[in-house]
Design a protein around this motif. Structure first.
Motif, PDB file in Angstrom:
ATOM      1  N   ILE A   1       0.861  -1.179   0.097  1.00  0.00           N
ATOM      2  CA  ILE A   1      -0.084   0.070  -0.021  1.00  0.00           C
ATOM      3  C   ILE A   1       0.985   1.180   0.044  1.00  0.00           C
ATOM      4  CG2 ILE A   1      -1.704   1.210   1.387  1.00  0.00           C
ATOM      5  CD1 ILE A   1      -2.577  -1.336   2.464  1.00  0.00           C
TER       6      ILE A   1
ATOM      7  N   LEU B   1       0.293   5.099  -0.036  1.00  0.00           N
ATOM      8  CA  LEU B   1      -0.470   5.973   0.332  1.00  0.00           C
ATOM      9  C   LEU B   1      -0.184   7.435  -0.752  1.00  0.00           C
ATOM     10  CD1 LEU B   1      -1.649   5.852   3.779  1.00  0.00           C
ATOM     11  CD2 LEU B   1      -2.773   4.992   1.878  1.00  0.00           C
TER      12      LEU B   1
ATOM     13  N   VAL C   1     -10.329   3.555  -2.547  1.00  0.00           N
ATOM     14  CA  VAL C   1     -10.727   2.277  -1.839  1.00  0.00           C
ATOM     15  C   VAL C   1      -9.719   1.230  -1.947  1.00  0.00           C
ATOM     16  CG1 VAL C   1     -12.562   0.627  -1.706  1.00  0.00           C
ATOM     17  CG2 VAL C   1     -13.173   2.878  -2.463  1.00  0.00           C
TER      18      VAL C   1
ATOM     19  N   LYS D   1      -8.063  -2.413  -0.778  1.00  0.00           N
ATOM     20  CA  LYS D   1      -8.435  -3.537  -0.194  1.00  0.00           C
ATOM     21  C   LYS D   1      -7.433  -3.981   0.928  1.00  0.00           C
ATOM     22  CE  LYS D   1      -8.938  -8.526  -1.709  1.00  0.00           C
ATOM     23  NZ  LYS D   1      -9.431  -8.823  -0.382  1.00  0.00           N
ATOM     24  N   ALA D   2      -8.310  -4.437   1.842  1.00  0.00           N
ATOM     25  CA  ALA D   2      -7.722  -4.702   3.224  1.00  0.00           C
ATOM     26  C   ALA D   2      -7.371  -6.344   2.972  1.00  0.00           C
ATOM     27  CB  ALA D   2      -8.503  -4.660   4.496  1.00  0.00           C
TER      28      ALA D   2
ATOM     29  N   LYS E   1      -9.548  -9.773   3.629  1.00  0.00           N
ATOM     30  CA  LYS E   1     -10.775  -9.186   4.352  1.00  0.00           C
ATOM     31  C   LYS E   1     -11.711  -8.975   3.274  1.00  0.00           C
ATOM     32  CE  LYS E   1      -8.869  -7.945   8.496  1.00  0.00           C
ATOM     33  NZ  LYS E   1      -9.413  -8.805   9.914  1.00  0.00           N
TER      34      LYS E   1
ATOM     35  N   LYS F   1     -14.608  -4.148   4.731  1.00  0.00           N
ATOM     36  CA  LYS F   1     -13.599  -3.856   5.670  1.00  0.00           C
ATOM     37  C   LYS F   1     -12.521  -3.119   4.886  1.00  0.00           C
ATOM     38  CE  LYS F   1     -15.790  -5.481   9.082  1.00  0.00           C
ATOM     39  NZ  LYS F   1     -16.454  -4.569   9.951  1.00  0.00           N
ATOM     40  N   ALA F   2     -12.535  -2.561   3.626  1.00  0.00           N
ATOM     41  CA  ALA F   2     -11.439  -1.986   2.850  1.00  0.00           C
ATOM     42  C   ALA F   2     -11.388  -0.713   3.499  1.00  0.00           C
ATOM     43  CB  ALA F   2     -12.140  -1.668   1.530  1.00  0.00           C
ATOM     44  N   TYR F   3     -10.282  -0.015   3.133  1.00  0.00           N
ATOM     45  CA  TYR F   3      -9.801   1.373   3.934  1.00  0.00           C
ATOM     46  C   TYR F   3     -10.479   2.148   2.561  1.00  0.00           C
ATOM     47  CZ  TYR F   3      -6.639  -1.846   6.052  1.00  0.00           C
ATOM     48  OH  TYR F   3      -6.126  -2.996   6.648  1.00  0.00           O
ATOM     49  N   VAL F   4     -10.689   3.478   3.046  1.00  0.00           N
ATOM     50  CA  VAL F   4     -11.111   4.404   2.292  1.00  0.00           C
ATOM     51  C   VAL F   4     -10.236   5.789   2.509  1.00  0.00           C
ATOM     52  CG1 VAL F   4     -12.872   6.281   1.188  1.00  0.00           C
ATOM     53  CG2 VAL F   4     -13.439   3.668   1.790  1.00  0.00           C
ATOM     54  N   MET F   5      -9.282   6.142   1.521  1.00  0.00           N
ATOM     55  CA  MET F   5      -8.430   7.350   1.656  1.00  0.00           C
ATOM     56  C   MET F   5      -9.045   8.402   1.305  1.00  0.00           C
ATOM     57  SD  MET F   5      -4.821   7.874   0.547  1.00  0.00           S
ATOM     58  CE  MET F   5      -4.745   8.655  -1.028  1.00  0.00           C
TER      59      MET F   5
ATOM     60  N   TRP G   1     -11.880  15.476   4.355  1.00  0.00           N
ATOM     61  CA  TRP G   1     -12.603  14.823   5.489  1.00  0.00           C
ATOM     62  C   TRP G   1     -12.958  16.079   6.393  1.00  0.00           C
ATOM     63  CZ3 TRP G   1     -15.470  11.496   7.403  1.00  0.00           C
ATOM     64  CH2 TRP G   1     -15.559  11.383   8.882  1.00  0.00           C
TER      65      TRP G   1
END
Length: 121
Positions: free
Chosen positions: A56, A58, A80, A82-83, A86, A90-94, A100
């Motif tokens: 990952i 970022l 989006v 992928k964790a 999982k 349960k994925a992560y969203v950045m 935010w």
């Protein structure tokens, strides 16, 4: 034989589109038909980029979604991710902290509704 990494990415994009479409109909996988617009088409003007990678990165994702947002003149953009091992929920969203911060008042205003939705899953 197709590229296994590309197949994995395509599967992930489809999973994410289907999962999001359960809440807001109209999400779909774009694939290569609209290069530079993100991986998903959406009924809302927020580009989504999907990542299913072992490593990952970022900073790279941030550069990519920033370029897509600029190209589309979009206010928000989401990656989006992928964790590992999982399911899609349960994925992560950045998002950027700026994004935010901009949506946080709306989240706060609708926190009871959000809590109810989370308890139903």
């Amino acid at each position: 034989m197709a590229n296994p990494s590309k197949e994995k990415g395509t599967r992930w994009e489809r999973e994410v589109a289907d999962y999001l479409a359960e809440t807001i109909p109209g999400f779909d996988r774009v694939g290569s038909r609209d290069f530079g617009a993100g991986d998903l088409s959406s009924p809302i003007p927020i580009p989504h980029e999907c990542k299913a990678e072992k490593k990952i990165t970022l900073s790279e994702y941030a550069k990519q979604i920033a370029a897509i947002k600029a190209r589309l003149r979009a206010l928000l953009g989401a990656v989006v991710i992928k964790a590992p091992r999982k399911n899609v929920s349960k994925a992560y969203v950045m998002l950027t902290l700026e994004e935010w911060r901009a949506i946080l008042p709306t989240v706060a205003e609708h926190l009871d509704e959000i809590a109810a939705r989370l308890n139903r899953e």
